[in-house]
Design a protein around this motif. Structure first.
Motif, short mmCIF file in Angstrom:
data_model
loop_
_atom_site.label_atom_id
_atom_site.label_comp_id
_atom_site.label_asym_id
_atom_site.label_seq_id
_atom_site.Cartn_x
_atom_site.Cartn_y
_atom_site.Cartn_z
N ASN A 291 0.82 -1.21 0.00
CA ASN A 291 0.00 0.00 0.00
C ASN A 291 0.85 1.26 0.00
O ASN A 291 0.52 2.25 -0.66
CB ASN A 291 -0.94 0.00 1.21
CG ASN A 291 -2.02 -1.06 1.09
OD1 ASN A 291 -2.36 -1.50 -0.02
ND2 ASN A 291 -2.56 -1.49 2.21
N GLU A 292 1.95 1.24 0.74
CA GLU A 292 2.83 2.41 0.76
C GLU A 292 3.51 2.62 -0.58
O GLU A 292 3.67 3.75 -1.04
CB GLU A 292 3.88 2.26 1.86
CG GLU A 292 3.37 2.46 3.27
CD GLU A 292 2.87 3.87 3.51
OE1 GLU A 292 3.42 4.82 2.90
OE2 GLU A 292 1.92 4.04 4.30
N MET A 293 3.92 1.54 -1.21
CA MET A 293 4.63 1.66 -2.48
C MET A 293 3.72 2.13 -3.61
O MET A 293 4.20 2.63 -4.63
CB MET A 293 5.27 0.32 -2.86
CG MET A 293 6.40 -0.09 -1.95
SD MET A 293 7.72 1.14 -1.88
CE MET A 293 8.18 1.23 -3.60
N ASN A 294 2.42 1.95 -3.46
CA ASN A 294 1.49 2.39 -4.51
C ASN A 294 0.96 3.80 -4.28
O ASN A 294 0.12 4.28 -5.03
CB ASN A 294 0.31 1.42 -4.59
CG ASN A 294 0.68 0.14 -5.32
OD1 ASN A 294 1.31 0.18 -6.36
ND2 ASN A 294 0.34 -0.99 -4.75
N LYS A 295 1.43 4.46 -3.22
CA LYS A 295 1.07 5.86 -3.03
C LYS A 295 1.96 6.75 -3.90
O LYS A 295 2.99 6.32 -4.41
CB LYS A 295 1.27 6.25 -1.55
CG LYS A 295 0.26 5.64 -0.61
CD LYS A 295 0.57 6.11 0.81
CE LYS A 295 -0.42 5.51 1.81
NZ LYS A 295 -0.11 5.96 3.20
#
Length: 467
Positions: A374-378
């Motif tokens: 989820n963090e990497m897709n922000k």
């Protein structure tokens, strides 16, 4: 070729690879002195250092010592040869699975000394275990030890004794009660020093004996720090912790490599006694993995007689006792549970506790992977640092691979495929990949910890240049 870090931050620029862990030169500040005259002695210390670094390159203590190895390692060797070496500070924590256990991790310098010491005495110990018939499997060289070889030999003993399950045969599984914490230090010291004096013939015998006495007499509670909260020690019973020790002069800490080797040697005295009893009572087979041992005999009465004598002999001669609740005697057709596996006539399968531990680690790894994904897709400006999650994921991957190493010793393909179902754990498959017919799990290159740290370092350099 140029790289656009705003589009793909995980593609690192071409850099020179790190040199292997080896001594490229000797620092001028190194105190070599006249004590270390033989180059083979110097090589033995660097070999011990490299053994300490196996699968530990990313650990903080290993990385810190790598920067000072050129001028500290020979200084450490001189401290040992001059007998001025003292042990450093331990780290204490509680391991809660599969049961609460107190662990003391020695300082990195102390681990190097322990590996060097074990490398010196292990050939003698291996020769002793070989003369006993290779009945012990813990802390052995790869070709003669390990759980997989122990399971194969136990199964072979059962088949030979029962003539492929066509005749009556009995198997017993037993356990030493609180093994590490109940070892009398003085008895262990007398046995190991007498053994070294009799069979060790090299020039550094006095140094070996001095180090053995130093490590055996050392109490980890003299100099340690808590790595976890003190409240976690409340779950331990008084006889299972050095902080709640009732009998001084007993116990070796769990977590020291040397202590595992010494306990295995101490229990080899029990191996001699049990093998003699088995020959005297009609013959049979005996196998031991650390403090768990298995006896296979044709008659139940003979097996009970052997255990009765062992139960009386152990407290008198070695100061240890059999666990009263962990006595398992059964006919071989009904199976035996040992080392996380169940051996039956038709098949060998993995125990429920081992499978449950795999499920728990896979579930926890999936939760960590969800945060990372989820963090990497922000968008880049809203991303936070995910370095702690990547480190935690690395620990879970190591634990999962350890469980898979146990499972692949049995016919567990269907269990392994069921554990890694994509519908149950989708984020685990986004971040990691399962290879070799579900026998191993790896982290994808995009989420590799080293590449993430390299990207952060490059990003910081770019910000400093622009500012």
């Amino acid at each position: 070729m140029t790289y656009d870090y705003h589009k793909n931050p995980f593609v690192p620029p071409p850099v020179k690879p790190f040199p292997p862990i080896s001594p490229p030169y000797y620092h001028p500040k190194t105190v070599a002195s006249d004590i270390i005259k033989d180059p083979r002695q110097i090589r033995s210390w660097f070999k011990a250092y490299r053994l300490c670094c196996i699968r530990k390159e990313n650990k903080k203590d290993c990385a810190m010592y790598r920067g000072m190895v050129d001028f500290d390692l020979l200084r450490l060797a001189n401290e040992v040869y001059q007998k001025t070496y003292t042990q450093g500070q331990c780290q204490a924590f509680i391991m809660e699975w599969p049961k609460p256990r107190e662990i003391f991790i020695p300082d990195f310098r102390d681990r190097i000394v322990q590996y060097w010491l074990v490398k010196k005495i292990k050939p003698l110990l291996e020769e002793r275990y070989t003369l006993q018939g290779d009945v012990s499997y813990c802390e052995r060289k790869k070709s003669k030890g390990g759980t997989d070889k122990a399971l194969r030999d136990i199964k072979s003993d059962i088949i030979v004794t029962s003539e492929n399950y066509t005749k009556e045969a009995w198997v017993g599984k037993f356990d030493i009660s609180n093994c590490f914490m109940s070892i009398p230090r003085e008895k262990l010291k007398k046995l190991i020093t007498a053994f070294i004096r009799s069979y060790y013939i090299k020039d550094d015998k006095d140094t070996i004996l001095w180090l053995l006495e130093l490590f055996i007499d050392h109490y980890p509670t003299e100099n340690f720090i808590y790595r976890t909260g003190k409240i976690r020690w409340n779950v331990l019973k008084p006889g299972r912790s050095f902080l709640k020790q009732e009998e001084p002069g007993k116990g070796l800490s769990v977590g020291d490599y040397l202590n595992s080797v010494l306990v295995n040697f101490y229990l080899s005295v029990m191996d001699d006694f049990i093998l003699t009893l088995i020959k005297r009572n009609g013959g049979g087979y005996y196998r031991r993995y650390m403090d768990d041992f298995v006896i296979t005999m044709p008659r139940r009465s003979n097996l009970k007689k052997v255990i009765r004598e062992v139960r009386e002999w152990l407290p008198r001669k070695l100061g240890i006792t059999l666990h009263p609740d962990k006595v398992y005697i059964q006919e071989v057709r009904k199976g035996i549970k040992i080392l996380g596996h169940v051996i039956k006539p038709s098949r060998q399968y993995t125990g429920n506790r081992t499978i449950g531990g795999l499920y728990n680690n896979v579930y926890a790894a999936n939760q960590v992977c969800m945060k990372i994904y989820n963090e990497m897709n922000k968008r880049r400006r809203y991303q936070r640092n995910i370095l702690p999650e990547l480190k935690l994921l690395g620990r879970y991957v190591l634990a999962i691979n350890s469980y898979l190493g146990l499972l692949k010793q049995s016919a567990t393909y269907n269990i392994r495929t069921k554990v890694f179902e994509k519908a149950k754990y989708p984020y685990l498959h986004f971040v990691c990949m399962v290879v070799d017919d579900y026998k191993k799990i790896l982290i994808k290159d995009k989420y590799n910890l080293k590449k993430y740290i390299l990207w952060q370092h490059t990003k910081l350099e770019q910000q400093n240049q622009t500012s």
